[in-house]
Enzyme design. Structure first.
Site, PDB file in Angstrom:
ATOM      1  N   CYS A   1     -74.964 -23.461   1.956  1.00  0.00           N
ATOM      2  CA  CYS A   1     -75.776 -24.704   1.610  1.00  0.00           C
ATOM      3  C   CYS A   1     -76.154 -24.903   0.199  1.00  0.00           C
ATOM      4  CB  CYS A   1     -76.938 -24.716   2.611  1.00  0.00           C
ATOM      5  SG  CYS A   1     -77.947 -23.252   2.469  1.00  0.00           S
TER       6      CYS A   1
ATOM      7  N   HIS B   1     -82.312 -22.238   4.350  1.00  0.00           N
ATOM      8  CA  HIS B   1     -81.469 -23.405   3.875  1.00  0.00           C
ATOM      9  C   HIS B   1     -82.040 -24.020   2.659  1.00  0.00           C
ATOM     10  CE1 HIS B   1     -78.700 -26.716   5.041  1.00  0.00           C
ATOM     11  NE2 HIS B   1     -79.671 -27.523   4.986  1.00  0.00           N
TER      12      HIS B   1
ATOM     13  N   ASP C   1     -79.571 -33.817   2.444  1.00  0.00           N
ATOM     14  CA  ASP C   1     -78.936 -32.801   2.833  1.00  0.00           C
ATOM     15  C   ASP C   1     -77.588 -32.722   2.824  1.00  0.00           C
ATOM     16  OD1 ASP C   1     -78.512 -30.323   3.525  1.00  0.00           O
ATOM     17  OD2 ASP C   1     -79.743 -30.276   5.495  1.00  0.00           O
TER      18      ASP C   1
END
Lengths: 310, 653
Positions: free
Chosen positions: B402, B446, B463
């Protein structure tokens, strides 16, 4: 003891037997208990300052332990019965032993501290389910009947944090005999001295039986009775017609003689005659104690109480 | 006059005190310099040896002289004698020296009382259930030692202590719940901030979040009040990183907070229990109200107003909306567009694609499609990158975690002239069925991007990981990445279901612990009072009400126990009294002093049947009581039962 407390104790009724109930049990924290409370407070402040939740739990546990200790200490005394036992007599100047019996209900493993107020503390542990006589010494400076001082019974079991106590006045007293003071006027050797008059009024007359004591003449042993009882028993003679008995009398002393001195000397002479196994008779203005069962005890009691209202 | 018990300290009682104090201080070994603990133990052992050998104690002046050495050492090694470590270490040392000069009963009692204080000190460092267990053990051993000091044997002391704990714990619990908690410290104390933090790193470079993923340690727990948002809305922001240096994103501390507002969505209320990481607490996107004790940090973050090392419990409020409206000043705009030199291919590509797009949002959509369509891989073990890492990732390796995606999207946006920043925090969480809460773990860490879109007039969360690996957002890292799956230690195999169930239970227990024990504060107490119907707020009236109601409950066993003894005569005697009572009820006049024979003759006036039964009972009683030397418990019990069963006809007066 402070004066108000003394007055409070003096106002307690004299009891033949004291049963402790909630109303007469007092509970106070001990020094150790107070220390622990301070520690709990410190832990609490720490818990507050550092925001430590578990430390609160610790502080509150200490407080709970104190509360539980109150119940524990109360339970040590609740329902306890204290009864006086016959006190051991003593001579003036010695100490009297007051005896009490504790009757502990249930099966608590008790630990008690008994104290005559004003006296030395005496601590005792009493195991469960027993009635154990406890004796408490108390100084007896002068002759007479000594009333049992107020008694404090206390317990701080099992943690020593809280002390439960109760004060009772028991209806018990001890005889204090006059302090024996040497007076050798009965010396056999001094028989010619004139002061000692030995009664010789006819034949010896049987009075009673007593356990054999060292010094008893062989002919006085009651052999048949001894054989039956399995222990030596001696005959005592006396009654109205004493022969060979010493007369120990109040009037042996000049009128100017001090009462206490007189009593002390009489006591010495009585003891000495008894020790020698010599029959004797005590004559006092208000009593005449000839040979009879427990003669010595009665004579000493008469000397102790002479001139004192019972 | 015999048998007078001296109020002296027996050797076993003194050893018990020493042992209990050692138990109290034992956990400090983990938190203090090693030599302090060793010295403490050595002093206790020395005192124990002097006890068992019957040796004398060193003179006090010598002790006073000797004590200065370790205290000086302590000063040298910790640089302080106050605060948590310093104060506790000093106390420990002084307690050890106190042990070396205990002599009288009073000394030992003081040592024991200080032992209770010592028991509190490890709690400053650790409040886990294990610490609580140890606290229980400490309390038990101190209480036993206390009874031994009062003259009991070890066995008797243990019995007394056990009884005291059984009767006292309800009371302690009651006080714990009801005694008003003050909201803050009485005075400020120096705090050491050198406690280790496990959590999000200060900066985000490739790999900095990925290393957290295999770590299934719990990060924080959440209980939603009412609606639970879907996984795709559960973004917990912890840090905002707004400056890129070509390798890592970090926070530059140059942003001034402005008025911001959130539009859309419905407000979400939740309770969050977390240990602040350098004062930072997770906040659900986007926070709209500040909980008590929390201040806002730049970037719509939660920051503890007062530093705390323990878990805190806060009530958060968020708007689950889409856009965080915030005006950007020209200076801020320039700041959020700043890029370091390097990564020429990405720069060129971004400028080109932006020129081709109609608007910022169409460009954004196209960019995300690129991630989705150009064979990007979501993996925890990406090939290493060096030099122009954004170029390397976007055009060569195309495999990352991520942080790669969030960082490169933010880079792309800046290159395309769109202000952007990276947000790190947590996403998702696992629902604990047992405890009915959401458990968020380190493995839920994250990173995502936030773009300031002119047409929206504010920050929009983007995202890119969702574009590459949508299941990461919906189901969490565990199903997506093998490394994040719970596995057995050593063997490495996937954990069986029952183990997962056990883990959930353990987590639930921990959660309850955090909620009700560690996090039980003034706020929590208010909620409890309201829940119990004691009244709003913790006041004199409500506390009294609580103490009256709860006190009755907690004291009942104590009172029962204290009064019970009155009926503690032996069973045979009690049954005998019962028989007497039954006769009296039937109309037979019985006196306390009557023995079995008197009672038999009095009972003659009963009807024949009854008389025969009473006579048989009396005969049996005589046999039990007087005939045999040894007690026969079975026969006694039978007799008691027979008395209990006896029914007599009531006679007419």
């Amino acid at each position: 003891m402070s004066r108000p407390r003394k007055r409070l104790v003096a106002r307690l009724p004299r009891e033949r037997e004291a049963r402790l109930s909630l109303r007469r049990i007092y509970l106070v924290p001990t020094r150790f208990g107070a220390t622990l409370i301070v520690v709990a407070l410190a832990v609490w402040i720490g818990a507050l300052n550092y925001g430590v939740s578990l430390a609160y739990a610790l502080a509150f546990w200490i407080v709970a332990l104190m509360i539980v200790s109150v119940a524990f200490a109360y339970r040590q005394l609740a329902g306890l019965v204290i009864a006086p036992q016959a006190a051991e007599p003593a001579f003036a100047g010695d100490s009297v032993s007051f005896a009490v019996r504790l009757d502990i209900p249930g099966s608590a493993n008790g630990r008690y501290e008994l104290r005559l107020l004003g006296g030395e503390a005496e601590s005792r542990s009493v195991s469960h389910d027993q009635q154990i006589p406890l004796s408490l010494p108390w100084p007896a400076p002068e002759r007479g009947r000594l009333a049992m001082p107020p008694l404090e019974i206390a317990s701080s079991a099992p943690f020593g944090l809280v002390r439960a106590f109760s004060r009772v006045r028991l209806a018990s007293d001890a005889l204090v005999y006059p302090r024996p003071c040497e007076d050798a006027r009965d010396e056999v050797g001094a028989a010619g001295g004139g002061d000692t008059r030995v009664l010789r009024t006819g034949d010896e007359e049987f009075s009673h039986l007593e356990p054999y004591r060292r010094g008893d003449a062989v002919r006085r042993i009651a052999w048949r009775v001894s054989a039956r009882r399995g222990a030596l028993v001696a005959k005592r003679f006396g009654g109205g017609t004493l022969s060979g008995a010493w007369l120990i009398a109040w009037r042996d002393y000049p009128a100017g003689c001090d009462t206490e001195t007189r009593l002390s000397r009489l006591a010495w002479r009585v003891l000495r005659a008894e020790r020698l196994g010599q029959p004797w008779r005590l004559h006092l203005p208000d009593a005449d104690i000839a040979a009879r069962p427990r003669q010595l005890d009665e004579a000493l009691a008469a000397l102790a109480c002479f001139g004192k209202r019972s | 006059m015999s048998g007078v018990v001296q109020p002296d300290v027996t050797r076993s009682a003194a050893s018990a005190v020493l042992a209990a104090v050692a138990v109290a201080g034992a956990p400090l070994v983990f938190f203090l310099p090693g030599w302090v603990g060793a010295l403490f133990v050595a002093m206790l052992v020395a005192r124990g040896l002097t006890l068992s050998r019957g040796m004398g104690l060193p003179p006090r002046w010598l002790l006073a002289l000797v004590v200065t050495v370790p205290v000086g050492l302590l000063w040298l090694s910790l640089n302080t004698l106050v605060g948590r470590e310093g104060g506790v270490a000093l106390f420990l040392l002084l307690l050890g020296f106190k042990a070396l000069e205990t002599h009288t009963l009073r000394d030992w009692q003081v040592l024991l009382a200080l032992g209770f204080f010592l028991a509190a000190t490890p709690l400053l460092f650790d409040q886990s259930p294990l610490a609580a267990l140890w606290l229980m053990l400490t309390i038990a051993s101190l209480t036993v030692a206390m009874a031994q000091l009062a003259g009991f044997s070890l066995h008797g002391g243990a019995r007394a202590a056990g009884r005291a704990m059984a009767l006292g714990l309800p009371l302690a619990l009651l006080l714990f719940l009801l005694v008003p908690r003050l909201p803050g410290p009485l005075w400020n104390l120096p705090r050491s901030d050198n406690s280790a933090t496990t959590g999000l790193a200060e900066e985000m470079a490739p790999g900095s979040i990925g290393r957290l993923i295999p770590n299934r340690a719990p990060a924080f727990t959440v209980v939603f009040d009412g609606r639970t948002p879907p996984p795709s809305a559960r973004y917990w922001r912890v840090r905002v990183l707004d400056a890129f240096d070509g390798r890592a994103w970090r926070y530059a501390d140059r942003v001034t907070t402005r008025e911001s507002a959130v539009t859309g969505g419905e407000p979400l209320d939740y309770w969050l229990t977390a240990t602040p990481d350098k004062g930072r607490l997770p906040a659900l996107d986007w926070p709209i109200a500040l909980p008590q004790g929390v201040r806002a940090a730049p970037g719509s973050l939660y920051q503890m107003a007062v530093p705390a090392n323990e878990a805190v419990r806060i009530r958060g409020r968020s708007a689950g909306g889409r856009v965080l409206h915030e005006a950007l000043s020209p200076a801020q705009r320039a700041f959020y567009l700043a890029l370091p030199p390097g990564n020429p291919r990405t720069l060129a590509e971004a400028r080109q694609s932006r020129a081709a797009a109609v608007s910022d949002s169409t460009w954004l959509k196209a960019s995300l499609d690129r991630f989705r369509l150009q064979w990007f891989r979501y993996t925890l073990e990406p090939p290493p990158l060096a030099g122009d890492i954004v170029d390397g990732f976007l055009f060569e390796t195309r495999a990352g975690f991520c942080e790669h995606y969030a960082g490169s999207l933010a880079f792309l946006a800046r290159a395309a002239g769109i202000p952007s920043r990276v947000v790190v925090g947590y996403q998702g969480g696992e629902y604990n069925e047992v405890g009915r809460f959401w458990q968020v773990r380190s493995s839920d860490a994250h990173a995502w991007a936030e773009l300031w879109l002119a047409e929206e007039g504010g920050w929009v969360r983007v995202d890119p990981t969702a574009a590459v690996s949508p299941e990461r957002i919906e189901a969490g890292a565990a199903p997506t990445l093998p490394a994040a799956r719970p596995s057995l230690p050593v063997v490495g195999a996937a954990a069986p279901d029952w183990l997962r169930g056990l883990e959930q239970r353990w987590m639930a227990a921990r959660f309850g612990w955090e909620q009700w024990v560690v996090g039980f504060d003034a706020e929590r107490q208010r909620a409890l009072f309201a829940g119990l119907g004691l009244g709003q707020g913790v006041g004199v009236a409500s506390v009294l009400r609580g103490l009256l109601a709860g006190g009755a409950l907690a004291l009942l066993p104590l009172l029962w126990w204290a009064w019970r003894r009155r009926s503690q005569a032996p069973p045979l005697v009690r049954a005998w009294r019962r028989l007497r009572h039954k006769l009296a009820v039937a109309g037979i006049r019985v006196q306390d002093s009557d023995g079995p024979l008197e009672m038999r003759s009095r009972a003659k006036s009963l009807p024949d049947d009854d008389f025969r039964r009473v006579e048989a009972l009396l005969k049996a009683y005589v046999a039990l009581r007087y005939r045999s030397r040894d007690a026969d418990p079975a026969a006694e019990r039978a007799w008691c039962r027979a008395v209990a069963r006896l029914r007599l006809v009531k006679m007419r007066a």
